[in-house]
Design a protein around this motif. Structure first.
Motif, PDB file in Angstrom:
ATOM      1  N   GLY A 203       0.775  -1.242   0.000  1.00 34.54           N
ATOM      2  CA  GLY A 203       0.000   0.000   0.000  1.00 34.54           C
ATOM      3  C   GLY A 203       0.802   1.286   0.000  1.00 34.54           C
ATOM      4  N   SER A 204       2.145   1.213   0.004  1.00 35.77           N
ATOM      5  CA  SER A 204       2.936   2.450   0.032  1.00 35.77           C
ATOM      6  C   SER A 204       3.223   2.936  -1.396  1.00 35.77           C
ATOM      7  N   ILE A 205       2.569   4.017  -1.760  1.00 37.58           N
ATOM      8  CA  ILE A 205       2.774   4.566  -3.105  1.00 37.58           C
ATOM      9  C   ILE A 205       4.212   5.078  -3.229  1.00 37.58           C
ATOM     10  N   ASP A 206       4.740   5.650  -2.153  1.00 36.89           N
ATOM     11  CA  ASP A 206       6.126   6.146  -2.197  1.00 36.89           C
ATOM     12  C   ASP A 206       7.096   5.013  -2.496  1.00 36.89           C
ATOM     13  N   ALA A 207       6.930   3.880  -1.800  1.00 35.97           N
ATOM     14  CA  ALA A 207       7.833   2.740  -2.008  1.00 35.97           C
ATOM     15  C   ALA A 207       7.745   2.264  -3.456  1.00 35.97           C
ATOM     16  N   LEU A 208       6.552   2.272  -3.993  1.00 29.31           N
ATOM     17  CA  LEU A 208       6.352   1.825  -5.375  1.00 29.31           C
ATOM     18  C   LEU A 208       7.063   2.774  -6.345  1.00 29.31           C
ATOM     19  N   VAL A 209       6.822   4.047  -6.158  1.00 25.43           N
ATOM     20  CA  VAL A 209       7.404   5.050  -7.055  1.00 25.43           C
ATOM     21  C   VAL A 209       8.932   4.974  -6.993  1.00 25.43           C
ATOM     22  N   ASN A 210       9.477   4.776  -5.798  1.00 20.23           N
ATOM     23  CA  ASN A 210      10.934   4.692  -5.658  1.00 20.23           C
ATOM     24  C   ASN A 210      11.504   3.424  -6.289  1.00 20.23           C
ATOM     25  N   ALA A 211      10.717   2.350  -6.289  1.00 19.21           N
ATOM     26  CA  ALA A 211      11.264   1.056  -6.737  1.00 19.21           C
ATOM     27  C   ALA A 211      11.203   0.876  -8.248  1.00 19.21           C
ATOM     28  N   VAL A 212      10.230   1.509  -8.898  1.00 15.64           N
ATOM     29  CA  VAL A 212      10.020   1.209 -10.322  1.00 15.64           C
ATOM     30  C   VAL A 212      10.925   2.085 -11.192  1.00 15.64           C
ATOM     31  N   ASP A 213      11.817   1.402 -11.921  1.00 16.62           N
ATOM     32  CA  ASP A 213      12.636   2.107 -12.921  1.00 16.62           C
ATOM     33  C   ASP A 213      12.784   1.187 -14.134  1.00 16.62           C
ATOM     34  N   GLU A 214      13.728   1.472 -14.999  1.00 10.51           N
ATOM     35  CA  GLU A 214      13.829   0.713 -16.249  1.00 10.51           C
ATOM     36  C   GLU A 214      14.446  -0.676 -16.076  1.00 10.51           C
ATOM     37  N   THR A 215      14.798  -1.033 -14.833  1.00  6.09           N
ATOM     38  CA  THR A 215      15.245  -2.415 -14.589  1.00  6.09           C
ATOM     39  C   THR A 215      14.077  -3.325 -14.208  1.00  6.09           C
ATOM     40  N   VAL A 216      12.872  -2.761 -14.133  1.00  6.68           N
ATOM     41  CA  VAL A 216      11.705  -3.547 -13.707  1.00  6.68           C
ATOM     42  C   VAL A 216      10.946  -4.066 -14.928  1.00  6.68           C
ATOM     43  N   ALA A 217      10.721  -5.385 -14.955  1.00  8.50           N
ATOM     44  CA  ALA A 217       9.966  -5.997 -16.055  1.00  8.50           C
ATOM     45  C   ALA A 217       8.468  -5.900 -15.817  1.00  8.50           C
ATOM     46  N   ALA A 218       8.061  -6.052 -14.556  1.00  9.46           N
ATOM     47  CA  ALA A 218       6.625  -6.039 -14.266  1.00  9.46           C
ATOM     48  C   ALA A 218       6.365  -5.775 -12.796  1.00  9.46           C
ATOM     49  N   VAL A 219       5.189  -5.208 -12.538  1.00  6.85           N
ATOM     50  CA  VAL A 219       4.670  -5.078 -11.173  1.00  6.85           C
ATOM     51  C   VAL A 219       3.406  -5.925 -11.121  1.00  6.85           C
ATOM     52  N   VAL A 220       3.351  -6.836 -10.153  1.00  7.00           N
ATOM     53  CA  VAL A 220       2.225  -7.768 -10.060  1.00  7.00           C
ATOM     54  C   VAL A 220       1.442  -7.462  -8.781  1.00  7.00           C
ATOM     55  N   ILE A 221       0.154  -7.199  -8.944  1.00  6.80           N
ATOM     56  CA  ILE A 221      -0.653  -6.709  -7.811  1.00  6.80           C
ATOM     57  C   ILE A 221      -2.024  -7.389  -7.792  1.00  6.80           C
ATOM     58  N   GLU A 222      -2.503  -7.734  -6.604  1.00  7.57           N
ATOM     59  CA  GLU A 222      -3.918  -8.122  -6.437  1.00  7.57           C
ATOM     60  C   GLU A 222      -4.695  -6.850  -6.079  1.00  7.57           C
ATOM     61  N   PRO A 223      -5.788  -6.536  -6.757  1.00 10.31           N
ATOM     62  CA  PRO A 223      -6.573  -5.335  -6.402  1.00 10.31           C
ATOM     63  C   PRO A 223      -7.069  -5.373  -4.952  1.00 10.31           C
ATOM     64  N   ILE A 224      -7.400  -6.595  -4.478  1.00 11.96           N
ATOM     65  CA  ILE A 224      -7.695  -6.804  -3.052  1.00 11.96           C
ATOM     66  C   ILE A 224      -6.944  -8.077  -2.669  1.00 11.96           C
ATOM     67  N   GLN A 225      -6.127  -8.017  -1.627  1.00 16.65           N
ATOM     68  CA  GLN A 225      -5.392  -9.226  -1.224  1.00 16.65           C
ATOM     69  C   GLN A 225      -6.319 -10.149  -0.442  1.00 16.65           C
ATOM     70  N   GLY A 226      -6.759 -11.217  -1.088  1.00 21.51           N
ATOM     71  CA  GLY A 226      -7.718 -12.136  -0.461  1.00 21.51           C
ATOM     72  C   GLY A 226      -7.111 -12.946   0.664  1.00 21.51           C
ATOM     73  N   GLU A 227      -5.987 -13.608   0.367  1.00 25.38           N
ATOM     74  CA  GLU A 227      -5.414 -14.529   1.351  1.00 25.38           C
ATOM     75  C   GLU A 227      -4.833 -13.777   2.549  1.00 25.38           C
ATOM     76  N   ALA A 228      -4.486 -12.512   2.371  1.00 30.37           N
ATOM     77  CA  ALA A 228      -3.931 -11.723   3.474  1.00 30.37           C
ATOM     78  C   ALA A 228      -5.034 -11.221   4.414  1.00 30.37           C
ATOM     79  N   GLY A 229      -6.283 -11.588   4.131  1.00 35.28           N
ATOM     80  CA  GLY A 229      -7.372 -11.176   5.017  1.00 35.28           C
ATOM     81  C   GLY A 229      -8.293 -10.153   4.378  1.00 35.28           C
ATOM     82  N   VAL A 230      -8.367 -10.172   3.040  1.00 37.97           N
ATOM     83  CA  VAL A 230      -9.205  -9.237   2.274  1.00 37.97           C
ATOM     84  C   VAL A 230      -8.755  -7.805   2.542  1.00 37.97           C
ATOM     85  N   ARG A 231      -7.557  -7.491   2.009  1.00 37.12           N
ATOM     86  CA  ARG A 231      -6.986  -6.146   2.195  1.00 37.12           C
ATOM     87  C   ARG A 231      -7.075  -5.374   0.894  1.00 37.12           C
ATOM     88  N   PRO A 232      -7.904  -4.334   0.820  1.00 38.59           N
ATOM     89  CA  PRO A 232      -7.962  -3.533  -0.407  1.00 38.59           C
ATOM     90  C   PRO A 232      -6.739  -2.614  -0.495  1.00 38.59           C
TER      91      PRO A 232
END
Ligand code: PLP
Length: 431
Positions: A203-232
């Motif tokens: 859920g940290s947008i800052d962490a995401l923005v800092n991590a994504v650069d041209e060495t990243v092939a893909a970002v994989v995300i569940e819109p709601i994390q079901g197994e983690a306890g239904v976390r939107p």
């Protein structure tokens, strides 16, 4: 013993297979079956809670004749409940017409389902579908797709070796999907896993923005994390992920295995955000109980990443599985189940929030998680079963509901009425 063949749609004395099924249904109590289970099945799941022998709508029965309201739907799978007459009839007709062809061939149901999914996903021109048999296989295909976005840039820029996922993520149990899954207990016994995967703080947008650069092939995300306890995801997260991946040339892959196909009251959970992903994985509810998975690739460029021969499956996209999915989508579409799911889910969440021992309620549509005021969710699952309700505990203090989308408000109300008693007993018996 109760005659378990009663009220079982499609299971009539005329069916030639009855003799075999009758053996299955009648030969033993739940305890007998569990003894046989223990000596014949690998112990990866622990001891099953019950032996279920039949279902009808939102109701299932166990081998001892006890009835349950199924508020878990095979973990978000039985979108139309059990033994849905239309799905059953379409599967039966297709099986009696053409059950399987190899992928040297295709079939009308495979093509029609791909077209239907692209239409429902509002996918742009050039979008395509790959069919698999499960969620983990759909994710595995997505993982390989990400690798295909990994070629070193011609101008000497670093290769795209990194794939980003989130803390708390669950994407499946095969090696690629497991590499994306965050939970250490699932990962560690099987290391080394395919490399290059990093998990970012949830859920940290800052962490995401800092991590994504041209060495990243893909970002994989569940819109709601079901197994983690239904976390939107927090508001704005998907939009930020879209923006940053587009800028860096990374793929945005949404895992909608649990959230897709109407579960959240939209066809796909990401749609209300307005974000268009590069790829989306589906499974669970898609076949209405029949095993099927899918990878949808958005637009021409992403859909051209796999060259012929670079991925495949024997069973994926077979005529029966794709017919089951067509029947499921058709039924959701023509019976107004998206708005029904939205309405019943909203009502259920409101009612849950008013229950004394419930501290937080999350989710969309009929994918609901609620926290308890202590770590007694496991005891609550057991007590709920005693009282005739199937729910599950993704964390020690969270209960999850993912019932058939056809759940009525009246059925939901029977659970709400029983819940305070279930939670009180569960809390009392938990040390
Ligand atoms: N992805 C998500 C988001 C899931 O919830 C699951 C299963 O729970 C999977 C992938 C794996 O699906 P399957 O169990 O069909 O392999």
């Amino acid at each position: 013993m109760t005659d378990l063949t009663q009220n079982q749609p499609g299971h009539t004395a005329q069916n030639p297979g009855d003799q075999l099924l009758d053996l299955t249904l009648h030969d033993g109590s739940g305890a007998d079956w569990l003894t046989r289970y223990g000596s014949s099945l690998l112990g990866v799941f622990g001891t099953p809670q019950r032996v279920l022998v039949r279902g009808n709508g939102c109701t299932v029965w166990d081998a001892d004749g006890k009835e349950y309201l199924d508020l878990l739907g095979g973990i978000a799978v039985n979108a139309l409940g059990h033994a849905h007459p239309f799905v059953t009839s379409v599967i039966t007709s297709q099986l009696a017409t053409l059950g399987h062809v190899s992928n040297f061939f295709t079939s009308p149901t495979q093509i029609a389902l791909a077209e239907k999914l692209l239409e429902l996903a509002a996918a742009p021109a050039g979008s395509k579908v790959f069919f698999a048999n499960s969620g983990t296989e759909a994710v595995e295909a997505a993982f390989k797709l990400a690798r295909r976005n990994s070629a070193p840039a011609a101008d000497g820029k670093p290769a795209r070796t990194r794939i980003l996922a989130l803390d708390g993520a669950f994407h499946g149990r095969t090696m690629g999907a497991l590499a994306l899954t965050a939970k250490q207990a699932y990962r560690e016994p099987f290391e080394p896993l395919p490399g290059g995967v990093e998990h970012l703080p949830f859920g940290s947008i800052d962490a995401l923005v800092n991590a994504v650069d041209e060495t990243v092939a893909a970002v994989v995300i569940e819109p709601i994390q079901g197994e983690a306890g239904v976390r939107p995801l927090p508001p704005g997260y998907l939009q930020a992920a879209r923006e940053v991946t587009t800028r860096a040339g990374a793929l945005l892959i949404l895992d909608e295995v649990q959230t897709g196909v109407g579960r959240t009251g939209s066809w796909f959970a990401h749609q209300p955000s307005g974000v268009v992903p590069d790829a989306m994985t589906l499974a669970k509810g898609l076949g209405g109980g029949f095993p099927i998975g899918a990878l949808v690739t958005f637009g021409d460029a992403v859909s051209s990443l796999f060259a012929p021969g670079q991925h495949g499956t024997t069973f994926g996209g077979n005529p029966v599985a794709t017919a089951a999915a067509l029947a499921t989508l058709h039924t959701i579409d023509t019976t107004g189940l998206l708005s029904h799911t939205h309405d019943v889910g909203a009502w259920l969440r409101e009612q849950l929030a008013a229950v004394g021992q419930v501290t937080e309620v999350r989710g969309e549509g009929l994918l609901i998680g609620f926290d308890l005021d202590g770590d007694y969710a496991a005891a609550a699952v057991t007590e709920a079963l005693q009282q005739g309700f199937i729910v599950n505990a993704p964390t020690p203090h969270t209960l999850r509901l993912a019932p058939p989308l056809i759940l009525t408000r009246h059925q939901a109300a029977t659970f709400i009425a029983a819940l305070p008693g279930i939670l009180k007993t569960a809390k009392d018996v938990t040390p």
